[in-house]
Design a protein around this motif. Structure first.
Motif: not given
Length: 117
Positions: A5-6, A87-88, A91
């Motif tokens: 999840s992001y 971070y994307e 994920a």
């Protein structure tokens, strides 16, 4: 396959742009370059997906830093010592954790080069 999840979090979101750091237009984290996929049978694809969902996946060597879209901004971006982490992209990778040295080894002066005369 199991995508982590992001929620849209990005580096330095607790700071104020243009006050606490200079924002840069950063390169895209996902879809910037063509993706390659290992072809698996449907059974193996499902098995890998379940494995990713059920286990913690850790990389001992990946680079998570996002650099400016404009390469000419690299030195100023690095000099300011506010690296942005993808971070994307993390994920989308399926990984849960990564050991990353961030700016270690980039050897950029911490003194403003314009002040050096």
């Amino acid at each position: 396959m199991g995508r982590k999840s992001y929620n849209g979090y990005h580096s330095w979101s607790f700071l104020e742009p243009n006050k606490d750091y200079r924002p840069f237009k950063l390169a895209k984290e996902v879809g910037r370059v063509p993706s390659s996929k290992v072809e698996l049978s449907k059974v193996k694809e499902e098995r890998v997906g379940k494995f990713i969902e059920r286990h913690i996946l850790i990389s001992l060597h990946d680079h998570l830093q996002i650099y400016p879209e404009n390469p000419s901004e690299y030195f100023e971006y690095t000099w300011r010592n506010r690296p942005f982490i993808g971070y994307e992209g993390l994920a989308a990778s399926g990984l849960d954790a990564v050991f990353d040295g961030l700016l270690d080894g980039e050897s950029i002066m911490t003194k403003d080069p314009l002040e050096l005369g």
